[in-house]
Design an enzyme around this catalytic site. Structure first.
Site, PDB file in Angstrom:
ATOM      1  N   LYS A 153       5.032   3.935   5.070  1.00 26.45           N
ATOM      2  CA  LYS A 153       4.240   3.444   3.946  1.00 26.45           C
ATOM      3  C   LYS A 153       3.356   2.282   4.390  1.00 26.45           C
ATOM      4  O   LYS A 153       3.628   1.618   5.381  1.00 26.45           O
ATOM      5  CB  LYS A 153       5.160   2.974   2.808  1.00 26.45           C
ATOM      6  CG  LYS A 153       6.105   4.056   2.281  1.00 26.45           C
ATOM      7  CD  LYS A 153       5.360   5.124   1.512  1.00 26.45           C
ATOM      8  CE  LYS A 153       6.297   6.178   0.952  1.00 26.45           C
ATOM      9  NZ  LYS A 153       6.699   7.185   1.923  1.00 26.45           N
ATOM     10  N   ASP A 154       2.334   2.046   3.572  1.00 23.52           N
ATOM     11  CA  ASP A 154       1.382   0.973   3.802  1.00 23.52           C
ATOM     12  C   ASP A 154       2.026  -0.379   4.040  1.00 23.52           C
ATOM     13  O   ASP A 154       3.090  -0.668   3.507  1.00 23.52           O
ATOM     14  CB  ASP A 154       0.515   0.814   2.547  1.00 23.52           C
ATOM     15  CG  ASP A 154      -0.911   1.210   2.801  1.00 23.52           C
ATOM     16  OD1 ASP A 154      -1.174   1.798   3.850  1.00 23.52           O
ATOM     17  OD2 ASP A 154      -1.759   0.919   1.955  1.00 23.52           O
TER      18      ASP A 154
END
Length: 651
Positions: free
Chosen positions: A283-284
């Site tokens: 994820k970011d």
């Protein structure tokens, strides 16, 4: 082909007041993490930062002392003045450079700022069962086998230091003796449990010495015992109840950290290797993200204990299961996004969001796929496929226009002047970067064996380059396809039947829509459209000195099998709301953590100075949320363009 979901690019102004405050917060966090680690273990624990899975750099082994120095260098350099960043971006890529040129909607575009604050971008993972991951429970499963809470406090900092050195064979001691001050059977049991649970690989026994009781910690079978610990096939005896699943699954809530960074921190605090953790996707970093993680034979109790000493992420929703997680098993991600300071009218916003819900957006590979410097990653990928290794070396190491970190500039200048890998490496204090790894390879294998030298770079990084080239071709071909045939299925297009691609025949064309059409990423195991775009693929590769009919490489890793990708994605669960606000620092919605902590909803003015668009939508894996947002705003999402549009931050 791709199993790891998107990583978003920020459309925000590159340096706002919030960024400065956030940088200070990161520094405070690092200081706190270090001090907390010292309190917990008697030893400083470093945070090892990695990039997302499809682009991450491996850590060169046996460089613990270098890691801290490199992180400090990276941190100090990241906070460089905004003029340097703007200067660098003058030489960066725009969307048109990588084939992103078309839109599907007819509304008039408007401007807005994405990720003014990292909390404006929230990602919730959607599991393979369709369940959206939420952090909503800090409780630990009741288990009679779990050690008591006292297990975590019974050992002194000095004991922990000595035990860790014993565990990792850092000294010549063959055992560590811990005196039992208040000698009771219960106290001895707690110490036994503490040593075995906190320092996997060590065994314990009780001995009498001069009338005093001691717990003796030792390696049962030398280094082999430590090497075998925490494996599913050969676990330490009696270390895990048979009735309990071997994997503890939990929800990881993190703020402003990427997934591998968080896992590395957890592994350091737990004194285990990062590879015992598994997950469905990375994820970011610049976001709040919620995802499921699994870890092999670490109790929920130990994991929950970390919530007391770690900042910027929380663990909860614990359960025991008999299986790890696998990359790509997720259904997708649910996004909650705030676009601040929007300029669009209510009518424009309604048109844009209705179009996103009903039609969707072009499934382009986003800008982060191609790098941010003057040398795009797809150019290096193309040189690899061409078997042009001198070009590969030159593209990675040569000086490039635009501002870069100072040590990289000096390294490149030295390389251009001397072509001496040893001399260039001396200019590079951060040796974990791709440039440092390639220089080490050249030092080891020599300038005449660039292939082996390049092979020192972690496999994920090497494959990133050729995947970038595939994405570059795909983006360009999809733009041509939409320009030529519009938003309808036509004879010769490709659709998937199961996992097999077939052409749409003239008589079947009315049975399909643009949402069924796929386009191939070039490779040896795909077919191409039977209309003008099929020929366009061939022409593009010929122009790049590549043969579309021979995508096998003499080095197996670089042989491209290809894949298929839908050209239009229609997001699910699309909702939106326009809100007014005065303070750009106030959050515009509550997070999972806010709800757990009982924080109230933000009170917003009915007639604020600014307007924001809050939107929610779900996307499948390997699609880019920034491309959905691009369709709404009709703005170039490249950092170069955003820097030019948002110039007030330079004043």
């Amino acid at each position: 082909m791709e199993t790891v979901e998107m990583n978003s690019v920020s459309l925000k102004r590159p340096r706002s007041e919030d960024d400065v405050a956030n940088a200070d917060e990161i520094k405070r966090q690092k200081t706190l993490e270090k001090s907390k680690a010292e309190n917990d273990s008697g030893q400083s624990i470093e945070t090892v930062t990695e990039q997302p899975e499809d682009m991450k750099s491996e850590i060169i082994p046996n460089e613990e002392s270098e890691e801290q120095e490199e992180e400090e260098l990276e941190d100090s350099d990241e906070d460089g003045d905004p003029e340097s960043f703007a200067d660098m971006m003058k030489h960066g890529l725009t969307e048109s450079d990588v084939g992103i040129t078309k839109f599907v909607s007819s509304h008039k575009g408007f401007s807005g700022i994405l990720k003014e604050r990292y909390s404006d971008f929230v990602v919730h993972e959607i599991g393979k069962d369709g369940r959206v991951s939420h952090l909503d429970d800090f409780s630990v499963p009741v288990d009679d086998e779990d050690p008591s809470e006292e297990t975590f406090t019974v050992l002194s900092d000095e004991d922990k230091q000595r035990l860790e050195e014993l565990q990792l064979f850092k000294n010549k001691e063959t055992s560590v003796a811990i005196e039992v001050i208040e000698d009771t059977k219960e106290k001895r049991t707690i110490i036994h449990q503490a040593v075995k649970s906190l320092f996997p690989g060590l065994e314990t026994k009780t001995e009498d010495r001069d009338g005093k009781k001691y717990i003796i910690a030792y390696h049962a079978a030398g280094k082999k015992a430590l090497a075998k610990v925490r494996t599913a096939t050969d676990p330490r005896k009696h270390s895990w109840p048979k009735s309990r699943g071997s994997y503890c699954h939990f929800v990881l809530y993190k703020e402003n950290k990427d997934t591998m960074d968080a896992i590395n921190v957890l592994s350091k605090f737990l004194r285990v290797k990062p590879n015992i953790f598994s997950y469905m996707g990375t994820k970011d970093k610049r976001a709040i993200t919620v995802q499921e993680i699994a870890v092999l034979r670490i109790t929920a109790q130990r994991l929950a204990h970390l919530n007391k000493c770690l900042m910027n992420f929380k663990l909860g929703n614990f359960s025991y299961k008999n299986h790890p997680l696998k990359l790509g098993e997720l259904q997708g991600n649910h996004f909650t996004v705030v676009l601040r300071n929007i300029t669009g009218t209510d009518e424009q916003i309604e048109q844009a969001m209705h179009s996103l819900r009903e039609i969707g957006f072009i499934n382009y590979y986003g800008m982060q796929r191609f790098g941010t410097t003057a040398v795009p990653t797809y150019q290096i990928g193309r040189a690899i496929l061409q078997n042009n290794w001198n070009e590969v070396m030159d593209l990675i190491l040569k000086p490039r226009p635009g501002a870069e970190k100072g040590y990289l500039v000096k390294c490149r200048e030295e390389w251009a002047k001397t072509k001496d890998p040893a001399a260039a490496l001396k200019k590079l204090p951060v040796k974990r970067c791709v440039e440092g790894q390639l220089l080490r390879g050249l030092l080891k294998y020599g300038m005449k064996n660039i292939i082996s030298a390049f092979g020192i770079i972690p496999r994920n990084n090497r494959l990133m380059y050729i995947h970038s080239y595939q994405s570059y071709v795909w983006n360009n071909m999809v733009s041509k396809r939409i320009e030529e045939y519009g938003l309808r299925a036509v004879p010769g297009d490709l659709i998937l039947k199961g996992a097999t691609a077939v052409h749409i025949e003239e008589g079947d064309v009315d049975n399909y829509t643009i949402h069924d059409v796929v386009m191939p990423l070039p490779g040896f195991d795909v077919i191409y459209p039977k209309h003008k775009i099929g020929e366009a693929y061939k022409e593009m590769l010929v122009a790049d000195n590549l043969d579309i009919n021979n995508m096998r490489h003499k080095i197996r890793d670089y042989s491209l099998s290809g894949a298929y990708r839908k050209i239009i994605i229609r997001p699910q669960n699309v909702n939106w709301e326009v809100v007014a606000y005065d303070d750009p620092k106030i959050p515009l919605f509550t997070t999972d953590l806010d709800k757990l902590e009982g924080k109230p909803l933000p009170v917003l003015p009915t007639d604020g100075k600014f307007r924001a668009l809050k939107m929610e939508f779900s996307l499948p894996p390997s699609t880019y949320a920034t491309m959905a947002i691009r369709e709404v705003l009709k703005m170039d999402t490249s950092i170069k363009n955003q820097t030019q549009l948002n110039t007030t931050w330079l004043r």
